[in-house]
Design an enzyme around this catalytic site. Sequence first.
Site, mmCIF file in Angstrom:
data_model
loop_
_atom_site.group_PDB
_atom_site.id
_atom_site.type_symbol
_atom_site.label_atom_id
_atom_site.label_comp_id
_atom_site.label_asym_id
_atom_site.label_seq_id
_atom_site.Cartn_x
_atom_site.Cartn_y
_atom_site.Cartn_z
ATOM 1 N N CYS A 191 0.844 -1.191 0.000
ATOM 2 C CA CYS A 191 0.000 0.000 0.000
ATOM 3 C C CYS A 191 0.886 1.250 0.000
ATOM 4 O O CYS A 191 1.602 1.476 -0.961
ATOM 5 C CB CYS A 191 -0.949 -0.051 1.199
ATOM 6 S SG CYS A 191 -2.135 1.291 1.264
ATOM 7 N N ASP A 239 -9.041 -3.819 -6.796
ATOM 8 C CA ASP A 239 -8.517 -2.562 -6.265
ATOM 9 C C ASP A 239 -8.572 -1.470 -7.334
ATOM 10 O O ASP A 239 -7.570 -1.098 -7.930
ATOM 11 C CB ASP A 239 -7.081 -2.786 -5.786
ATOM 12 C CG ASP A 239 -6.506 -1.596 -5.047
ATOM 13 O OD1 ASP A 239 -7.242 -0.614 -4.827
ATOM 14 O OD2 ASP A 239 -5.312 -1.660 -4.678
ATOM 15 N N HIS A 270 -7.545 -5.012 -2.332
ATOM 16 C CA HIS A 270 -6.388 -4.301 -1.818
ATOM 17 C C HIS A 270 -6.092 -4.854 -0.420
ATOM 18 O O HIS A 270 -6.974 -4.966 0.423
ATOM 19 C CB HIS A 270 -6.731 -2.807 -1.734
ATOM 20 C CG HIS A 270 -5.619 -1.945 -1.263
ATOM 21 N ND1 HIS A 270 -4.822 -1.212 -2.119
ATOM 22 C CD2 HIS A 270 -5.161 -1.668 -0.015
ATOM 23 C CE1 HIS A 270 -3.925 -0.536 -1.424
ATOM 24 N NE2 HIS A 270 -4.108 -0.789 -0.138
#
Length: 301
Positions: A191, A239, A270
């Site tokens: 991330c 995502d 995600h």
Amino acid sequence: MNEPNAYPDSTHPIPQEAFDWYDEYAHGIIDRRTFMARLGTLTAAGLTMSSMLAVLMPDYAVAEQVSFNDPDIKATYEKFDSPHGYREGRGYLVTPTAMDEKAPAVLVIHENRGLNPYIMDVARRLAKDGFVAFAPDALFPKGGYPGNDDEGRELQASMERGKIEQDFIAAANYLKTHPKSSGKLGAVGFCFGGYIVNMLAAVIPEKLNAGVSFYGTPAAKELRKNVKGPLVIQLAGLDQRVNATWPEYEEDLKANGVDYKMYEYPNVNHGFHNDSTGRFDKDSAEIAWKRTVEFFKAKLA
């Protein structure tokens, strides 16, 4: 494959919207009140707030794969200088106990909430595979990871982004020249950490020998011309937020002749590698991690 939108017992599947809202909340797009209000609209479908939060929020107690007491590794906390960042940083250094010589080093970069137990476990996994792993805590100038992700997110959001980036550049330099490092440097991030990997590939391309970005956005457009690679980009099929940035990034990588591979894992969210939440997908996470370790062993040898 584990379904990304189901309870552990699959009695009442959680709609994909709940995972999308959690992603928006986790990345500061909506606040907690809005997130909870949206979840409240799903309770009429037989879902309870507590059961949804139990799936969406992390439970680090059940996610550990490598114990800090594992005899094959040694873990310590080490500080490093960061003159262009917050002056001094600290991270979690994990080394194989059976080291006779120097070993390749991998920087492990957390999400937007500090050095939580999941990221520490990732560092231990790498040490079990023979790497010197170092996981800095961007929150160290604020006292370190506070023990829960919500407070960690707030702390990180209160800090200067540029100084945090400089701290990770300093951490990469520290690790590359560490006495136990062979001088070959890799980086893996998740991330926000995936973004930092892409940023490092653009600002210190001559020092980063291999990078793996899990669902991270690219570096600023003007920096991408500096990327040399090699890179592995790991994306989650569901995502939409991060995946929307990939086509332009890929164009830049191709234009620069960068050595890269992109893997997109279908029907996962995600955060699918994070085994502390309901977003975790065991099959995809294992494949992605196998590719990561094999990539580092090939490029950092």
